[in-house]
Each structure stands twice: as C-alpha cells, then as structure tokens.
Write a protein that holds these residues in place. Sequence first.
Motif, short mmCIF file in Angstrom:
data_model
loop_
_atom_site.label_atom_id
_atom_site.label_comp_id
_atom_site.label_asym_id
_atom_site.label_seq_id
_atom_site.Cartn_x
_atom_site.Cartn_y
_atom_site.Cartn_z
N ARG A 127 0.61 -1.35 0.09
CA ARG A 127 0.04 0.12 -0.05
C ARG A 127 0.85 1.45 -0.08
N THR A 128 0.69 2.14 -0.89
CA THR A 128 1.47 3.27 -0.78
C THR A 128 1.34 4.27 0.36
N PHE A 129 2.25 5.04 0.57
CA PHE A 129 2.18 5.95 1.83
C PHE A 129 1.07 6.96 1.65
N ALA A 130 0.58 7.41 0.18
CA ALA A 130 -0.10 8.30 -0.04
C ALA A 130 -1.71 7.52 0.53
N GLY A 131 -1.59 6.34 -0.04
CA GLY A 131 -2.93 5.62 0.03
C GLY A 131 -3.21 5.17 1.51
N GLU A 132 -2.23 5.15 2.41
CA GLU A 132 -2.31 4.95 3.82
C GLU A 132 -2.73 6.39 4.51
N ALA A 133 -2.27 7.42 3.81
CA ALA A 133 -2.85 8.86 4.57
C ALA A 133 -4.11 9.07 4.06
N GLY A 134 -4.75 8.42 3.23
CA GLY A 134 -6.00 8.76 2.72
C GLY A 134 -6.20 9.61 1.58
N ILE A 135 -5.01 9.60 0.85
CA ILE A 135 -4.91 10.56 -0.50
C ILE A 135 -5.27 9.72 -1.69
N LYS A 136 -6.11 10.15 -2.41
CA LYS A 136 -6.51 9.42 -3.74
C LYS A 136 -5.70 10.10 -4.70
N ALA A 190 3.68 10.47 11.01
CA ALA A 190 3.71 11.43 9.95
C ALA A 190 2.48 11.35 9.09
N ILE A 191 2.13 9.98 9.03
CA ILE A 191 0.77 9.72 8.21
C ILE A 191 -0.32 10.22 8.92
N ALA A 192 -0.37 9.96 10.24
CA ALA A 192 -1.47 10.42 11.12
C ALA A 192 -1.54 11.90 11.15
N ALA A 193 -0.26 12.61 11.27
CA ALA A 193 -0.42 14.32 11.11
C ALA A 193 -0.84 14.74 9.82
N ALA A 194 -0.52 14.03 8.82
CA ALA A 194 -1.08 14.44 7.40
C ALA A 194 -2.40 14.37 7.51
N GLY A 195 -3.15 13.32 8.13
CA GLY A 195 -4.66 12.96 8.15
C GLY A 195 -5.22 14.26 8.92
N GLU A 196 -4.49 14.63 9.90
CA GLU A 196 -5.07 15.87 10.92
C GLU A 196 -5.01 16.92 10.24
N LEU A 197 -4.22 17.36 9.44
CA LEU A 197 -3.95 18.66 8.64
C LEU A 197 -5.01 18.64 7.59
N PHE A 198 -5.06 17.53 6.85
CA PHE A 198 -6.16 17.41 5.71
C PHE A 198 -7.58 17.59 6.32
N ALA A 199 -7.90 17.06 7.62
CA ALA A 199 -9.01 16.95 8.34
C ALA A 199 -9.62 18.29 8.64
N ALA A 200 -8.60 19.02 8.95
CA ALA A 200 -8.66 20.55 9.38
C ALA A 200 -8.99 21.41 8.22
N GLY A 201 -9.06 20.87 7.00
CA GLY A 201 -9.17 21.59 5.87
C GLY A 201 -8.08 22.28 4.87
N TYR A 202 -6.83 21.83 5.43
CA TYR A 202 -5.40 22.38 4.95
C TYR A 202 -5.05 21.29 3.66
N ALA A 203 -5.91 21.19 2.87
CA ALA A 203 -5.55 20.12 1.69
C ALA A 203 -5.08 20.67 0.43
N THR A 204 -5.09 22.10 0.36
CA THR A 204 -4.53 22.87 -0.66
C THR A 204 -3.49 23.87 -0.29
N PRO A 205 -2.78 24.29 -1.03
CA PRO A 205 -1.75 25.46 -0.89
C PRO A 205 -2.32 26.50 -0.30
N ARG A 206 -3.58 27.13 -0.99
CA ARG A 206 -4.09 28.35 -0.34
C ARG A 206 -4.61 28.00 0.98
N ALA A 207 -5.26 26.98 1.37
CA ALA A 207 -5.84 26.78 2.70
C ALA A 207 -4.78 26.63 3.51
#
Length: 218
Positions: free
Chosen positions: A18-27, A54-71
């Motif tokens: 499983r890719t690390f991106a997939g594990e982080a929930g990134i499609k 690192a994967i958990a932290a990425a998930g928290e950032l994205f869940a908080a809405g910071y999934a784009t460079p502008r956000a």
Amino acid sequence: MGKSDKAVLDLLLDRYGRTFAGEAGIKLSDQPKPLYQLLVLATLLSARISARIAIAAAGELFAAGYATPRAMREASWQDRVDALGRGHYRRYDERTATMLGNGAELLIDRWKGDLRRLRDEAGGDAGRIRDLLTEFPGIGPTGADIFLREVQGVWPQVAPHLDQRVLAGAGRLGLPRQERSLAGLAHSNDELARLSAALVRVSSDAKAAKEIKAAATR
C-alpha cells in the motif's frame, strides 16, 4: 520473472503493497489537490519520526481543511501547530508548521498552486523535478525521493524511480538491485509505486523480509 521472484513479489505486494499516500487517505491522481497533499506528506515523512506518526499528522492537517496550498497558507501558524500536535507530530511541530506555510506560499507564487507546472518546467525530467522539489522548505533529497516514488503511479514521465532505500529492500529479499531489472517485475506504474512502498517498509524490517522469503519457499 522466475517462480521464486514471482512468489516473493506476490507476497510482498499483498502484505506491504500500500502506498504511503494511500495509507494517508490521499486518492492520488494527476490533479493539483492530491499532488499537493502528497507534497505535504513527503515533507512530514522527511523528518526523523515514524511513518505512522507522519501519516497521522497529514490526516489531521487534511481533516482540518488544509488540503490545498491556499488553505495551508491562510491557516494560522498556531492552527497548523495544533493539527500536527493532534497527530502526535510534536518534536517538529513548530518548525514544520512554518515550513508548510512557506512551502504553500512558494507553490502559489511560482507555480500557481499546481505541481504539474513544476513538472512541466522541468520538462518531465525526473532529475530536474527532484532538484525543483528540494526548493520547498523541509524537502531535501530524501523528501524528493519519497514524492517521486509515490507520484510515479500517476506521472509516467518519472518512472521508474527506485531510490537506494527501495533497492536495499530488494536486496533483503533477493530481488534485482538494478533499477531497470527491478522495475520490470511490476506490471504497471501503479504497481511500481506499490512495490516501491513495500520495499521501503521491508528495507528497515529484517523480520518482515525473513518471513516473506520463508513463506515464498513453501
């Protein structure tokens, strides 16, 4: 591919592919948002911290809405620190929060928030893409390799990208340690990205490598 290599490959992909991106929930796809999410993940994985954190932290950032460079840029420094903290990314949270904000600003200012523009500026050349990626705060050669070995599933221009950690994992399993020969075991670029992730995991886990080799000979 010999029978023994095929048996090892099948077990490896089944257990660890499983890719690390997939594990982080990134499609992951060739679109600005998931490509940026992968850049964030590569930044987090670059630190001396476990991949799980690192994967958990990425998930928290994205869940908080910071999934784009502008956000990410518009979020306050404290908001980014807090999201990283919820993922237990604590030793590097303040420094990383700053780097993520500065990196988002760089991506917006230079490439209009779209990593495909970076790829195009590099003419699709993996070496040049790698150099440009290291201009982002927190992305050194290790982070650039993480990004490239994951993105090769959707950026065929950079495939195969098999860095030294991938080749070390192959060596543990008796698979080819030459990039072209090893890449030839995969049936697609997507499978190559999965194979790369699996071999990175095995490269630091002698027990896992031993178990796969033993199971493949049964």
